[in-house]
Design a protein around this motif. Structure first.
Motif, PDB file in Angstrom:
ATOM      1  N   UNK A 101      -5.042  45.136   6.840  1.00 40.20           N
ATOM      2  CA  UNK A 101      -4.257  45.885   7.831  1.00 40.20           C
ATOM      3  C   UNK A 101      -2.980  45.119   8.159  1.00 40.20           C
ATOM      4  N   UNK A 102      -3.121  43.795   8.332  1.00 39.37           N
ATOM      5  CA  UNK A 102      -1.949  42.961   8.616  1.00 39.37           C
ATOM      6  C   UNK A 102      -0.992  42.939   7.421  1.00 39.37           C
ATOM      7  N   UNK A 103      -1.536  42.907   6.202  1.00 40.71           N
ATOM      8  CA  UNK A 103      -0.686  42.875   5.012  1.00 40.71           C
ATOM      9  C   UNK A 103       0.113  44.170   4.863  1.00 40.71           C
ATOM     10  N   UNK A 104      -0.532  45.297   5.075  1.00 41.85           N
ATOM     11  CA  UNK A 104       0.130  46.588   4.880  1.00 41.85           C
ATOM     12  C   UNK A 104       1.064  46.952   6.034  1.00 41.85           C
ATOM     13  N   UNK A 105       0.768  46.464   7.218  1.00 44.03           N
ATOM     14  CA  UNK A 105       1.590  46.788   8.380  1.00 44.03           C
ATOM     15  C   UNK A 105       1.075  48.026   9.099  1.00 44.03           C
ATOM     16  N   UNK A 106       1.391  48.097  10.383  1.00 47.55           N
ATOM     17  CA  UNK A 106       0.855  49.155  11.237  1.00 47.55           C
ATOM     18  C   UNK A 106       1.230  50.572  10.786  1.00 47.55           C
ATOM     19  N   UNK A 107       2.494  50.853  10.396  1.00 44.33           N
ATOM     20  CA  UNK A 107       2.843  52.239  10.036  1.00 44.33           C
ATOM     21  C   UNK A 107       2.039  52.780   8.849  1.00 44.33           C
ATOM     22  N   UNK A 108       1.911  51.981   7.777  1.00 40.27           N
ATOM     23  CA  UNK A 108       1.193  52.451   6.600  1.00 40.27           C
ATOM     24  C   UNK A 108      -0.303  52.556   6.886  1.00 40.27           C
ATOM     25  N   UNK A 109      -0.834  51.594   7.630  1.00 36.17           N
ATOM     26  CA  UNK A 109      -2.260  51.636   7.977  1.00 36.17           C
ATOM     27  C   UNK A 109      -2.564  52.864   8.850  1.00 36.17           C
ATOM     28  N   UNK A 110      -1.671  53.166   9.763  1.00 33.57           N
ATOM     29  CA  UNK A 110      -1.865  54.337  10.622  1.00 33.57           C
ATOM     30  C   UNK A 110      -1.835  55.624   9.805  1.00 33.57           C
ATOM     31  N   UNK A 111      -0.949  55.673   8.808  1.00 35.88           N
ATOM     32  CA  UNK A 111      -0.898  56.855   7.936  1.00 35.88           C
ATOM     33  C   UNK A 111      -2.197  57.018   7.170  1.00 35.88           C
TER      34      UNK A 111
END
Length: 335
Positions: free
Chosen positions: A316-326
């Motif tokens: 989750x930290x690697x991908x970042x909040x916007x992509x994880x939320x998507x």
């Protein structure tokens, strides 16, 4: 020698008459060489060849797509390097391997994220795919809009059935050259090592590794059942296949050719997804007949082990909040 005005006009008239029987401008020919690591009878290869025929018909031969399966143009790592340099025009590549260059491409490889192929397709046809394609563009490559289906991956072994996370502890398993695949199995305690698929059969045969994980379609077409005895239906990771073109080559194409190429691949993606799932659903019985023993373990302990190891938080930290939320807008909360 003096050339008179009459001679000039006579010559011009003759040239014009000749031109009337010749094409005013030779049509631009586009030749696309596409490499992939899958066998010639895999649904992906079959549908790529179908797309090639349609492109040729639609453009009256102006666009020629040449498909090279079974790693004929090199393994995935080699082909990706050549694609970036422009030595190749196009390749089909698993998103887990593409992630070595475009980290966000692995977002749909999160362990146990999707409950069905349709859920994965929805994510990649929607916001998740849009964000990943933007990152692919930044890497100098152009992705066709719709991802193709490789399917859910299952674990095979020559030594034992994998029924619990403990069965993976210290187990020598091959994973593709993919950071997230390596991280997932290391988080589950396996002795995971990366090997390109072109070398995998020999690695299994000689027990460099005792197991591997792939969709059933690959297990069958690559004949891994000949060197493996057990298969666990874990559905631990869904993998899609991106069709990528060198960015500069794509930009150089006439707009009419771009439209035919993009539209044809997108339409064929829908058929490829159906064909791949049809193959997948038929293969358990076929592979049983070829000597593979199947089991369907409860995957809840595997997911719990990933959570406890910090796998989900790390990625989750690697991908970042916007992509994880998507992603979670499609899958629901993962951890």
């Amino acid at each position: 020698m003096t050339i008179t005005r009459r001679q000039i006009l006579t010559g011009a008239t003759a040239l014009a008459a000749t031109a009337a029987f010749q094409p005013a401008f030779a049509a631009r020919k586009t030749v696309i060489k596409l490499g992939l690591d899958l066998a010639s009878d895999h649904p992906t290869t079959v549908n790529l060849n179908a797309a090639a025929a349609k492109m040729k018909d639609a453009t009256k031969g102006e666009v020629t797509l040449q498909v090279f399966p079974s790693s004929q143009l090199g393994n995935d790592t080699h082909m990706l390097s050549n694609l970036r340099s422009g030595a190749m025009q196009m390749m089909a590549i698993g998103d887990n391997i593409l992630a070595t260059l475009v980290p966000s491409a692995a977002i749909d490889n999160i362990g146990f994220a999707f409950k069905s192929p349709e859920m994965a397709w929805g994510a990649l046809d929607g916001k998740v795919g849009e964000m990943v394609r933007a990152d692919i563009d930044k890497a100098g490559l152009h992705a066709m809009p719709r991802i193709w289906d490789e399917g859910f991956r299952q674990i095979t072994s020559s030594t034992k059935q994998i029924l619990t996370p403990e069965d993976l502890h210290g187990f020598k398993i091959r994973v593709p050259p993919s950071p997230i695949s390596l991280a997932l199995f290391q988080a589950l305690g396996a002795a995971a090592t990366t090997i390109n698929i072109a070398e995998l059969y020999t690695a299994l045969q000689t027990h460099v590794v005792d197991g591997q994980e792939n969709p059933l379609g690959n297990i069958e077409t690559q004949k891994f059942y000949q060197v493996q005895k057990y298969c666990s239906i874990t559905n631990h990771m869904w993998v899609g296949y991106w069709l990528l073109m060198n960015g500069q080559f794509w930009a150089s194409l006439p707009e009419a050719h771009k439209k035919v190429v993009s539209d044809t691949f997108d339409a064929q993606a829908l058929q490829q997804r159906k064909d791949n799932q049809k193959l997948d659903s038929s293969l358990e019985a076929k592979l049983k007949g070829q000597g593979l023993e199947f089991a369907t373990p409860d995957t809840t302990p595997f997911q719990k082990a990933l959570t406890q190891s910090g796998f989900y938080k790390t990625w989750k930290d690697k991908f970042g909040a916007p992509l994880w939320a998507a992603l979670e807008s499609v899958t629901g909360q993962l951890a």
